[in-house]
Design a protein around this motif. Sequence first.
Motif, PDB file in Angstrom:
ATOM      1  N   ILE A  41     -64.117 -21.948 154.021  1.00 17.58           N
ATOM      2  CA  ILE A  41     -64.528 -22.696 155.084  1.00 17.58           C
ATOM      3  C   ILE A  41     -65.208 -24.128 154.781  1.00 17.58           C
ATOM      4  O   ILE A  41     -65.878 -24.050 153.857  1.00 17.58           O
ATOM      5  CB  ILE A  41     -65.535 -21.903 155.992  1.00 17.58           C
ATOM      6  CG1 ILE A  41     -65.069 -20.980 156.625  1.00 17.58           C
ATOM      7  CG2 ILE A  41     -66.151 -22.895 157.241  1.00 17.58           C
ATOM      8  CD1 ILE A  41     -65.874 -19.588 157.307  1.00 17.58           C
ATOM      9  N   VAL A  42     -64.867 -25.358 155.045  1.00 16.31           N
ATOM     10  CA  VAL A  42     -65.042 -26.541 154.713  1.00 16.31           C
ATOM     11  C   VAL A  42     -66.000 -27.258 155.935  1.00 16.31           C
ATOM     12  O   VAL A  42     -65.338 -27.311 156.852  1.00 16.31           O
ATOM     13  CB  VAL A  42     -64.140 -27.462 154.215  1.00 16.31           C
ATOM     14  CG1 VAL A  42     -64.676 -28.696 153.719  1.00 16.31           C
ATOM     15  CG2 VAL A  42     -63.389 -26.894 152.962  1.00 16.31           C
ATOM     16  N   THR A  43     -67.278 -27.569 155.665  1.00 10.97           N
ATOM     17  CA  THR A  43     -68.014 -28.103 156.591  1.00 10.97           C
ATOM     18  C   THR A  43     -68.783 -29.479 156.226  1.00 10.97           C
ATOM     19  O   THR A  43     -69.057 -29.532 155.002  1.00 10.97           O
ATOM     20  CB  THR A  43     -69.335 -27.128 157.079  1.00 10.97           C
ATOM     21  OG1 THR A  43     -68.637 -26.034 157.164  1.00 10.97           O
ATOM     22  CG2 THR A  43     -69.846 -27.746 158.143  1.00 10.97           C
ATOM     23  N   ALA A  44     -68.209 -30.474 157.042  1.00 14.05           N
ATOM     24  CA  ALA A  44     -69.055 -31.930 156.730  1.00 14.05           C
ATOM     25  C   ALA A  44     -70.399 -31.716 157.058  1.00 14.05           C
ATOM     26  O   ALA A  44     -70.874 -31.364 158.249  1.00 14.05           O
ATOM     27  CB  ALA A  44     -68.229 -32.971 157.589  1.00 14.05           C
ATOM     28  N   GLY A  96     -71.543 -35.561 152.702  1.00 17.71           N
ATOM     29  CA  GLY A  96     -71.052 -34.622 151.478  1.00 17.71           C
ATOM     30  C   GLY A  96     -70.347 -33.503 152.354  1.00 17.71           C
ATOM     31  O   GLY A  96     -70.270 -33.407 153.644  1.00 17.71           O
ATOM     32  N   TYR A  97     -70.180 -32.639 151.737  1.00 17.48           N
ATOM     33  CA  TYR A  97     -69.441 -31.129 152.169  1.00 17.48           C
ATOM     34  C   TYR A  97     -69.835 -30.040 151.611  1.00 17.48           C
ATOM     35  O   TYR A  97     -70.336 -30.002 150.569  1.00 17.48           O
ATOM     36  CB  TYR A  97     -67.975 -31.519 151.904  1.00 17.48           C
ATOM     37  CG  TYR A  97     -67.144 -32.383 152.296  1.00 17.48           C
ATOM     38  CD1 TYR A  97     -66.518 -32.560 153.717  1.00 17.48           C
ATOM     39  CD2 TYR A  97     -67.202 -33.701 151.840  1.00 17.48           C
ATOM     40  CE1 TYR A  97     -65.956 -33.472 154.409  1.00 17.48           C
ATOM     41  CE2 TYR A  97     -66.516 -34.875 152.328  1.00 17.48           C
ATOM     42  CZ  TYR A  97     -65.971 -34.694 153.516  1.00 17.48           C
ATOM     43  OH  TYR A  97     -65.578 -35.867 154.163  1.00 17.48           O
ATOM     44  N   GLN A 156     -72.040 -27.110 147.575  1.00 16.41           N
ATOM     45  CA  GLN A 156     -71.633 -28.439 148.253  1.00 16.41           C
ATOM     46  C   GLN A 156     -71.351 -29.391 147.408  1.00 16.41           C
ATOM     47  O   GLN A 156     -71.626 -29.214 146.058  1.00 16.41           O
ATOM     48  CB  GLN A 156     -73.101 -28.780 149.080  1.00 16.41           C
ATOM     49  CG  GLN A 156     -74.114 -29.097 148.152  1.00 16.41           C
ATOM     50  CD  GLN A 156     -75.496 -29.130 148.915  1.00 16.41           C
ATOM     51  OE1 GLN A 156     -75.547 -28.996 150.139  1.00 16.41           O
ATOM     52  NE2 GLN A 156     -76.359 -29.894 148.371  1.00 16.41           N
ATOM     53  N   GLY A 157     -70.859 -30.514 147.894  1.00 15.79           N
ATOM     54  CA  GLY A 157     -70.505 -31.725 146.992  1.00 15.79           C
ATOM     55  C   GLY A 157     -70.470 -33.043 147.788  1.00 15.79           C
ATOM     56  O   GLY A 157     -70.235 -32.881 149.015  1.00 15.79           O
ATOM     57  N   GLU A 158     -70.623 -34.097 147.030  1.00 12.00           N
ATOM     58  CA  GLU A 158     -70.704 -35.501 147.802  1.00 12.00           C
ATOM     59  C   GLU A 158     -69.217 -35.615 148.458  1.00 12.00           C
ATOM     60  O   GLU A 158     -69.199 -36.444 149.593  1.00 12.00           O
ATOM     61  CB  GLU A 158     -71.289 -36.502 147.093  1.00 12.00           C
ATOM     62  CG  GLU A 158     -72.512 -36.391 146.680  1.00 12.00           C
ATOM     63  CD  GLU A 158     -73.551 -36.488 147.967  1.00 12.00           C
ATOM     64  OE1 GLU A 158     -73.335 -37.286 148.848  1.00 12.00           O
ATOM     65  OE2 GLU A 158     -74.322 -35.483 147.917  1.00 12.00           O
ATOM     66  N   PRO A 205     -54.802 -21.358 155.050  1.00 10.23           N
ATOM     67  CA  PRO A 205     -55.368 -22.444 154.378  1.00 10.23           C
ATOM     68  C   PRO A 205     -56.800 -22.907 154.687  1.00 10.23           C
ATOM     69  O   PRO A 205     -57.227 -22.166 155.576  1.00 10.23           O
ATOM     70  CB  PRO A 205     -54.533 -23.465 155.288  1.00 10.23           C
ATOM     71  CG  PRO A 205     -53.599 -22.906 156.188  1.00 10.23           C
ATOM     72  CD  PRO A 205     -53.735 -21.480 156.033  1.00 10.23           C
ATOM     73  N   PRO A 206     -57.334 -23.692 153.776  1.00  3.84           N
ATOM     74  CA  PRO A 206     -58.916 -24.149 154.045  1.00  3.84           C
ATOM     75  C   PRO A 206     -59.031 -24.353 155.604  1.00  3.84           C
ATOM     76  O   PRO A 206     -58.241 -25.073 156.158  1.00  3.84           O
ATOM     77  CB  PRO A 206     -59.248 -25.098 153.158  1.00  3.84           C
ATOM     78  CG  PRO A 206     -58.176 -24.953 152.095  1.00  3.84           C
ATOM     79  CD  PRO A 206     -56.599 -24.417 152.657  1.00  3.84           C
ATOM     80  N   ARG A 207     -60.188 -24.001 156.131  1.00  2.17           N
ATOM     81  CA  ARG A 207     -60.642 -24.198 157.423  1.00  2.17           C
ATOM     82  C   ARG A 207     -61.522 -25.208 157.433  1.00  2.17           C
ATOM     83  O   ARG A 207     -62.583 -24.955 156.589  1.00  2.17           O
ATOM     84  CB  ARG A 207     -60.973 -23.099 158.320  1.00  2.17           C
ATOM     85  CG  ARG A 207     -61.322 -23.140 159.636  1.00  2.17           C
ATOM     86  CD  ARG A 207     -61.616 -21.801 160.313  1.00  2.17           C
ATOM     87  NE  ARG A 207     -63.085 -21.629 160.278  1.00  2.17           N
ATOM     88  CZ  ARG A 207     -63.197 -20.369 160.031  1.00  2.17           C
ATOM     89  NH1 ARG A 207     -62.619 -19.298 160.237  1.00  2.17           N
ATOM     90  NH2 ARG A 207     -64.567 -20.087 160.028  1.00  2.17           N
ATOM     91  N   ARG A 208     -61.784 -26.249 158.347  1.00  4.01           N
ATOM     92  CA  ARG A 208     -62.592 -27.206 158.466  1.00  4.01           C
ATOM     93  C   ARG A 208     -63.446 -27.118 159.537  1.00  4.01           C
ATOM     94  O   ARG A 208     -62.989 -26.443 160.612  1.00  4.01           O
ATOM     95  CB  ARG A 208     -62.192 -28.592 158.509  1.00  4.01           C
ATOM     96  CG  ARG A 208     -61.848 -29.089 157.011  1.00  4.01           C
ATOM     97  CD  ARG A 208     -61.430 -30.543 157.283  1.00  4.01           C
ATOM     98  NE  ARG A 208     -62.560 -31.437 157.021  1.00  4.01           N
ATOM     99  CZ  ARG A 208     -62.508 -32.674 156.446  1.00  4.01           C
ATOM    100  NH1 ARG A 208     -61.323 -33.252 156.723  1.00  4.01           N
ATOM    101  NH2 ARG A 208     -63.598 -33.475 156.434  1.00  4.01           N
ATOM    102  N   SER A 209     -64.817 -27.066 159.581  1.00  2.00           N
ATOM    103  CA  SER A 209     -65.763 -26.918 160.334  1.00  2.00           C
ATOM    104  C   SER A 209     -66.507 -28.215 160.805  1.00  2.00           C
ATOM    105  O   SER A 209     -67.002 -28.662 159.592  1.00  2.00           O
ATOM    106  CB  SER A 209     -66.621 -25.684 160.240  1.00  2.00           C
ATOM    107  OG  SER A 209     -67.759 -25.544 161.012  1.00  2.00           O
ATOM    108  N   ASN A 210     -66.950 -28.463 161.743  1.00  2.00           N
ATOM    109  CA  ASN A 210     -67.917 -29.654 162.042  1.00  2.00           C
ATOM    110  C   ASN A 210     -69.050 -29.297 162.589  1.00  2.00           C
ATOM    111  O   ASN A 210     -69.495 -28.638 163.452  1.00  2.00           O
ATOM    112  CB  ASN A 210     -67.063 -30.625 162.967  1.00  2.00           C
ATOM    113  CG  ASN A 210     -65.994 -31.156 162.138  1.00  2.00           C
ATOM    114  OD1 ASN A 210     -65.577 -30.941 161.183  1.00  2.00           O
ATOM    115  ND2 ASN A 210     -65.152 -32.068 162.994  1.00  2.00           N
TER     116      ASN A 210
END
Length: 84
Positions: free
Chosen positions: A20-23, A28-29, A42-44, A79-84
């Motif tokens: 899970i990828v979250t902004a 950053g993320y 996390q990373g920038e 595939p990776p899932r993005r979350s906001n």
Amino acid sequence: MAKTLPRSIDDYMVLPYPVIVTAAPEGGYVIEFPDLPGCLTQGETLVEAAQMAEDARRNWIRVALEDGMAIPLPSRSSPPRRSN
């Protein structure tokens, strides 16, 4: 033929763990592996976060193996899932 369970860090690293990828609101993320409790980083940038995620997953698995913990197999391959 019986399926062999992974035995080494490298065996686990090739498995397709869900991500899970979250902004992050402050920039950053954040990347989390929901099948590996507490495994997040996390990373920038997305590139930096992805690199950090591989390190975090490798270290999580290494510690689990050293401590004799059960390491869950991936719950699903997606595939990776993005979350906001």
